[in-house]
Structure formats: structure tokens, C-alpha cells
Write a protein that holds these residues in place. Structure first.
Motif, mmCIF file in Angstrom:
data_model
loop_
_atom_site.group_PDB
_atom_site.id
_atom_site.type_symbol
_atom_site.label_atom_id
_atom_site.label_comp_id
_atom_site.label_asym_id
_atom_site.label_seq_id
_atom_site.Cartn_x
_atom_site.Cartn_y
_atom_site.Cartn_z
ATOM 1 N N ALA A 1 1.977 8.967 -6.418
ATOM 2 C CA ALA A 1 2.378 10.365 -6.226
ATOM 3 C C ALA A 1 3.538 10.727 -7.138
ATOM 4 C CB ALA A 1 2.740 10.605 -4.761
ATOM 5 N N ALA A 2 4.509 9.838 -7.262
ATOM 6 C CA ALA A 2 5.661 10.106 -8.129
ATOM 7 C C ALA A 2 5.236 10.180 -9.592
ATOM 8 C CB ALA A 2 6.727 9.027 -7.938
ATOM 9 N N THR A 3 4.342 9.291 -10.004
ATOM 10 C CA THR A 3 3.855 9.309 -11.379
ATOM 11 C C THR A 3 3.103 10.596 -11.673
ATOM 12 O OG1 THR A 3 3.660 6.904 -11.340
ATOM 13 C CG2 THR A 3 2.421 8.069 -13.043
ATOM 14 N N GLY B 1 0.814 -1.218 0.000
ATOM 15 C CA GLY B 1 0.000 0.000 0.000
ATOM 16 C C GLY B 1 0.840 1.258 0.000
ATOM 17 N N VAL B 2 1.880 1.294 0.839
ATOM 18 C CA VAL B 2 2.764 2.461 0.889
ATOM 19 C C VAL B 2 3.498 2.614 -0.437
ATOM 20 C CG1 VAL B 2 4.852 3.368 1.982
ATOM 21 C CG2 VAL B 2 3.010 2.467 3.388
ATOM 22 N N ALA B 3 3.977 1.514 -0.998
ATOM 23 C CA ALA B 3 4.670 1.577 -2.291
ATOM 24 C C ALA B 3 3.730 2.061 -3.393
ATOM 25 C CB ALA B 3 5.249 0.214 -2.640
ATOM 26 N N GLN C 1 2.899 16.020 -14.184
ATOM 27 C CA GLN C 1 2.688 17.454 -14.088
ATOM 28 C C GLN C 1 3.902 18.236 -14.592
ATOM 29 O OE1 GLN C 1 -0.018 19.182 -13.385
ATOM 30 N NE2 GLN C 1 -1.171 17.297 -13.117
ATOM 31 N N ILE C 2 5.097 17.733 -14.330
ATOM 32 C CA ILE C 2 6.308 18.418 -14.770
ATOM 33 C C ILE C 2 6.476 18.318 -16.285
ATOM 34 C CG2 ILE C 2 8.844 18.294 -14.691
ATOM 35 C CD1 ILE C 2 8.538 17.473 -11.731
#
Length: 51
Positions: A33-35, A25-27, A40-41
């Protein structure tokens, strides 16, 4: 080696499964979030803008 019967005999199966589910779940949250941050960048990189 069969891990499940060993954990079941030592009565550690539920703790092991809880830790595994928590880790996945944490992964998953970190990966999502990283994706999103990378998206967005990089979403405007191929756009030509007027000066």
C-alpha cells in the motif's frame, strides 16, 4: 541458541509460526500500500505541462 527445538518442547511452535506468518502478511500489505501510494504521488513529477 536453537529456537525451534525449544518451541517444539514447550508446544508453542504452531502459535509462533502463526504469529510470524501473520506479521509478515501485515507487513507485506502495508508495504504494498505504501509503495502504491508513493508511486501515485510521484508518477507525474517529471512531466512538463502546458499552462
Amino acid at each position: 541458541m536453537n529456537l525451534i527445538p525449544i518451541l517444539r518442547e514447550a508446544q508453542l511452535l504452531s502459535e509462533f509460526m502463526f504469529d510470524m506468518i501473520l506479521g509478515v502478511g501485515v507487513a507485506g500489505l502495508y508495504g504494498a500500500a505504501a509503495t502504491y501510494r508513493i508511486y501515485q504521488i510521484s508518477k507525474d513529477e517529471g512531466v512538463i505541462r502546458k499552462v
